[in-house]
Design an enzyme around this catalytic site. Structure first.
Site, PDB file in Angstrom:
ATOM      1  N   CYS A 178       0.834  -1.201   0.000  1.00 24.76           N
ATOM      2  CA  CYS A 178       0.000   0.000   0.000  1.00 24.76           C
ATOM      3  C   CYS A 178       0.872   1.255   0.000  1.00 24.76           C
ATOM      4  O   CYS A 178       1.390   1.631  -1.035  1.00 24.76           O
ATOM      5  CB  CYS A 178      -0.977  -0.028   1.175  1.00 24.76           C
ATOM      6  SG  CYS A 178      -2.403   1.072   0.933  1.00 24.76           S
ATOM      7  N   GLU A 184      -2.540  -8.939   3.826  1.00 23.47           N
ATOM      8  CA  GLU A 184      -2.703  -9.384   5.212  1.00 23.47           C
ATOM      9  C   GLU A 184      -4.137  -9.346   5.697  1.00 23.47           C
ATOM     10  O   GLU A 184      -4.439  -9.844   6.793  1.00 23.47           O
ATOM     11  CB  GLU A 184      -1.829  -8.529   6.144  1.00 23.47           C
ATOM     12  CG  GLU A 184      -2.396  -7.175   6.517  1.00 23.47           C
ATOM     13  CD  GLU A 184      -2.312  -6.127   5.416  1.00 23.47           C
ATOM     14  OE1 GLU A 184      -2.801  -5.007   5.629  1.00 23.47           O
ATOM     15  OE2 GLU A 184      -1.760  -6.436   4.338  1.00 23.47           O
ATOM     16  N   HIS A 186      -4.016  -5.123   0.166  1.00 24.59           N
ATOM     17  CA  HIS A 186      -3.560  -5.597   1.474  1.00 24.59           C
ATOM     18  C   HIS A 186      -3.603  -7.122   1.534  1.00 24.59           C
ATOM     19  O   HIS A 186      -4.650  -7.712   1.816  1.00 24.59           O
ATOM     20  CB  HIS A 186      -4.425  -5.007   2.583  1.00 24.59           C
ATOM     21  CG  HIS A 186      -4.133  -3.583   2.880  1.00 24.59           C
ATOM     22  ND1 HIS A 186      -3.746  -3.135   4.120  1.00 24.59           N
ATOM     23  CD2 HIS A 186      -4.142  -2.482   2.076  1.00 24.59           C
ATOM     24  CE1 HIS A 186      -3.548  -1.826   4.082  1.00 24.59           C
ATOM     25  NE2 HIS A 186      -3.786  -1.411   2.840  1.00 24.59           N
TER      26      HIS A 186
END
Length: 919
Positions: free
Chosen positions: A172, A318, A316
């Site tokens: 990001c 994660e 993202h």
């Protein structure tokens, strides 16, 4: 060359390059000798001059011509193929960094080292990366703001520019920094996308090995960003490797029918794959952000450097809802391993470490001591004020942190013993939990009492209630107020008043704050597990009370802009407790005493009182001291601190911050107040619990502070049980109940399918996963329930559950410190969001947005979020309310949601005051 420098306080003040401005290289201006000094000397995190924008209308030259790139760094000696990978994880003050930490810990075989982007100088980073060779790769986290603001990105730009021979993955903001440092433009996206999913197409790059591609694949990613790299500005050094699929962005529920959460890999799909060679030879197929004035059909989601092992991902990996996120991190590990295996050079020095899985970092003890010293004298940005948050490393099976001087000396401990009695099937025989409280603790208007009250009829949401009053020799009351910042140098400092059971008082000044005091108090207690191992609940006596929102300054948050008139924390040490099992109807009487002292008579005395209530199962006991309310006050309605127009303007300001990348979500709140005179708080609570029962309801009265809390909270903040399991249950997404069963089901479905509410909930779930990830064992954080809809008397809410296994060396208070204030009341990233909210909200939240609950003497705790709560201080009642502002918000709807959340407790106050006037 003419260069202009302008200071900006937020990235919203940045003026992005227009199309007629030639592309410039960032490197020459960031690291030229003339400017380098001013860049390094900027005060980090300052609200006034924390960001610098360097702009130029002159093209200084190609990247390969820059002298800074030609600077020769020593090459690192490759080693045999790694069995584990050591990662330096740079935290850009984000609230998702520890989700990356958790993933890398399990995939790499060792936990990464986490530092914030302004904690190391370049010289320190150089030492650990090149002299000690302490790390195999670098991951740059997401974060608020823009890579064009040095205070937002810190050391990351220099790492990207100079560490050409170390694998780096930027996520990001890190992805945008990779583009920016090589000359690409970072611009506003066609629309902010936060907490929404997109289909992704990639080119088959090794970073996407074993991951499908294209519209018909199950590769869906979560996006949290307002800024993007302008594809047309990409220099030849940067290669696009992934992009969004046009018209394939939506909510979690829209994608979830075919998307397994956190899939770790599957055979490559049938999506279109474009070879890297074709991209290098022909870039014309790559669409621009705006073509002929029309909005871009694709957004750049991944890049790589053509010569350096550097990669960037705009989405993202994660996030809990990104598929193949673990596979992406595994692929980056493989890239790292293969990279070092290929780097063969016999002329270079050997690594100065033993390449074994037990030794995670070279000279770990010295490294940790240096990190600890840095944090003690630095900018205060460390996690928990000590280096334990940076490592979970072990050397030869011994905790590395045991080798470092502990920040906290071991206190002298006292052994507490527990006696208890159980009365089966007694609660209904004496009229239920209400009668029990009124008989045992309701006299004198419930002064100095607590009632953690599972008043919801749904036993699955809350099984046990706990109550107590002024007790035996161990009982005491703590009242803490933060100091004015003008009085002290420490933002944590405050004044503590301690009152014991004999009404004697003691005053203390707490330089390190209340949570540090509470941690020491709990650490001074030892216990025998046999005393409570047969009890079906965790609270067996200990501290019961409330923590105010402003205690956030003890949890790594910025200095409070506003001061509360009420205390910032109030607790009882409860040595005598009555517990009710709502599922089995059992009543427990518990009493704590110090080993070697006489046992109290509380068990027998309470048993006699309960037996005397037998036969009163159909009659409610009332408080006979209820005062008559002044008729002029009984008709007074609650008045919001901000008008409808002011609140809507604040929502619009939040949306501007979100558009500029400063936050993904902002939980804006306000206060509603009215004078309440001499109204009885306990009577008000009894009325509230009937009108609006809730699983985490509570009544607290602290007479010496003239403070009462009447809470009908439906939300758990954080719980720690005897097995070391942490649990958070954030609520994000609320809608009113319907007037008919058909309308009610329709509204419930509307909430469940709402893209805005799902985005809100997903962002907070990822935030809470991050907060738990800071204190939980690697790989243990999980989400058993995602976006469930729960129904209460007046509203439907969207609730998720996050759990993780606490690390054994982390104290209960440190678990709270890691997650406080609750993410559902701040937004994400938490630190920047709190800064923004403090600037918009015109007063302290006080106890609202804080927590009510217990810290048991046996190391467990359970805390709620203070919402749907009437706080009575002096002669004023206040109700805080608000909502999460996201890119999809409607300012008018946000105001109506705030009013909806206020309605139930406000109506209860109005009804109670009206009833008392008639009496």
């Amino acid at each position: 060359m003419n260069m202009n420098f302008s200071f900006c306080s937020t990235s919203s003040e940045l003026s992005y390059p227009s199309e007629n401005v030639l592309r410039f290289s960032v490197a020459s201006r960031l690291f030229s000798p003339k400017w380098k000094k001013s860049f390094i000397s900027l005060p980090c995190r300052s609200k006034t001059t924390r960001k610098v924008l360097a702009s130029s209308r002159y093209v200084p030259g190609k990247l390969e011509d820059l002298s800074v790139v030609k600077k020769s760094l020593p090459r690192r000696e490759p080693v045999e193929k790694l069995g584990f990978v050591r990662t330096l994880l740079i935290d850009n003050y984000d609230s998702y960094t520890f989700n990356i930490y958790q993933a890398l810990s399990t995939i790499n075989g060792v936990p990464p080292v986490v530092i914030r982007n302004d904690e190391w100088t370049w010289e320190e980073a150089y030492h650990y990366l090149y002299e000690d060779v302490a790390f195999d790769n670098i991951v740059i986290s997401p974060g608020p703001g823009s890579p064009m603001c040095p205070a937002d990105i810190g050391i990351c730009l220099r790492l990207l520019l100079e560490c050409r021979d170390i694998p780096i993955l930027g996520v990001c903001l890190g992805h945008q920094a990779l583009g920016y440092v090589h000359g690409a433009h970072v611009v506003h996206a066609p629309e902010p996308v936060h907490g929404r999913l997109s289909g992704i197409e990639h080119d088959g790059n090794i970073l996407f090995s074993d991951i499908p591609s294209g519209r018909n694949s199950d590769f869906k990613v979560v996006r949290y960003h307002s800024l993007i790299i302008d594809k047309e500005s990409l220099p030849k050094e940067l290669v696009p490797i992934a992009w969004t699929i046009y018209d394939d962005t939506g909510s979690f529920s829209e994608k979830n029918s075919c998307v397994p959460v956190n899939n770790t890999g599957s055979p490559l799909g049938n999506g279109s794959v474009i070879p890297v060679s074709e991209k290098l030879e022909n870039r014309s197929h790559w669409p621009s952000s705006h073509v002929n004035g029309k909005q871009d059909r694709h957004i750049l989601m991944g890049i790589m450097h053509s010569s350096f092992p550097h990669y960037g991902l705009q989405f993202h990996p994660e996030s809990i809802a990104t598929t193949y996120g673990s596979q992406l991190f595994k692929n980056f590990k493989d890239i790292t391993v293969n990279y070092w295996s290929r780097c063969k050079s016999t002329s270079l020095r050997r690594r100065n470490i033993n390449d074994t899985a037990n030794m995670q970092v070279p000279d770990a003890t010295q490294l940790l001591k240096e990190l600890s010293r840095t944090r003690c004298t630095g900018n205060g940005s460390s996690y928990f004020g000590n280096p334990k948050s940076l490592f979970s490393a072990k050397t030869n099976g011994v905790d590395v942190f045991d080798m470092v001087d502990s920040s906290y000396p071991k206190p002298h401990t006292k052994l507490l013993r527990l006696k208890w009695k159980k009365h089966e099937r007694l609660a209904h025989k004496v009229g239920g939990v209400r009668n029990i409280f009124m008989e045992l603790f309701g006299k004198n208007r419930g002064n100095d009492t607590f009632w953690l009250d599972t008043s919801s009829s749904d036993k699955a949401r809350g099984r046990f209630s706990f109550m107590g009053g002024k007790g035996g020799s161990l009982w005491k009351q703590l009242t803490f107020s933060l100091s004015d910042q003008s009085e002290v140098t420490s933002k944590h400092a405050g004044h503590l008043l301690i009152e014991d059971s004999q009404s004697s008082t003691e005053k203390q000044f707490l330089e390190e704050g209340f949570l540090d005091f509470l941690r020491k108090e709990l650490s001074s207690i030892s216990y025998d597990e046999k005393d409570f191992e047969e009890l079906p609940f965790d609270f067996c006596g200990g501290y019961v009370g409330c923590i105010g929102y402003d205690i956030k300054v003890e949890c790594g948050m910025p200095i409070n802009r506003h001061k509360s008139n009420a205390p910032d924390a109030c607790f009882f040490f409860a040595d005598n407790v009555v517990a009710i099992d709502h599922q089995l109807d059992d009543v427990y009487i518990l009493s704590l005493y110090e080993e070697g002292t006489a046992e109290t008579s509380f068990l027998n005395d309470t048993e006699e009182k309960l037996i005397s209530l037998m036969g009163l199962s159909t009659r409610k006991l009332e408080d006979q001291t209820l005062p008559v309310i002044d008729s002029s006050q009984s008709k007074t309605s609650f008045v919001p601190d901000k008008s409808r127009e002011q609140y809507i303007n604040d929502v619009q300001s939040c949306m501007k911050y979100i558009k500029d990348g400063e936050s993904y979500e902002l939980c804006l709140t306000t206060q509603n107040r009215r004078k309440i005179g001499n109204a009885d708080p306990l009577g008000l609570y009894l009325h509230l619990r009937e009108r609006n029962p809730a699983p985490y309801a509570a009544f607290l009265n602290f007479s010496n502070a003239n403070l009462s809390l009447c809470s009908s909270s439906p939300e758990r903040f954080l719980k720690l049980d005897r097995n070391g399991m942490l649990e958070a249950k954030p609520i994000k997404g609320t809608i009113a109940r319907g007037s008919t069963p058909e309308e009610d089901e329709f509204l419930k479905l509307q909430l469940k399918l709402s893209e805005k509410n799902q985005a809100e909930n997903l962002m907070i779930v990822d935030l809470l996963r991050n907060d738990l990830g800071r204190v939980c064992e690697p790989g243990s954080v999980h989400v058993p329930n995602l976006m469930d809809v729960e129904s209460y008397t007046t509203v439907h809410t969207m609730v998720s559950t996050i759990r993780g296994l606490k690390k054994t060396d982390i104290s209960p208070v440190e678990c709270v410190r890691a997650a406080f204030p609750g993410g559902s009341m701040t937004g994400a990233p938490k630190l920047r969001s709190v800064e923004i909210l403090d600037s918009l909200e015109n007063c302290s939240r006080g106890l609202y947005s804080g927590s009510i609950g217990y810290f048991s003497y046996n190391g467990t705790f359970d805390l709620n979020i203070v919402i749907r709560t009437v706080i009575i201080h002096e002669d004023e009642a206040s109700i805080g309310a608000g909502g999460a502002i996201v890119a999809l918000s409607s300012p008018e709807d946000e105001f109506e949601e705030m009013i909806l959340k206020t309605r139930a407790p406000a109506n209860a106050v109005m009804e109670f005051c009206s009833d008392q006037r008639r009496q």
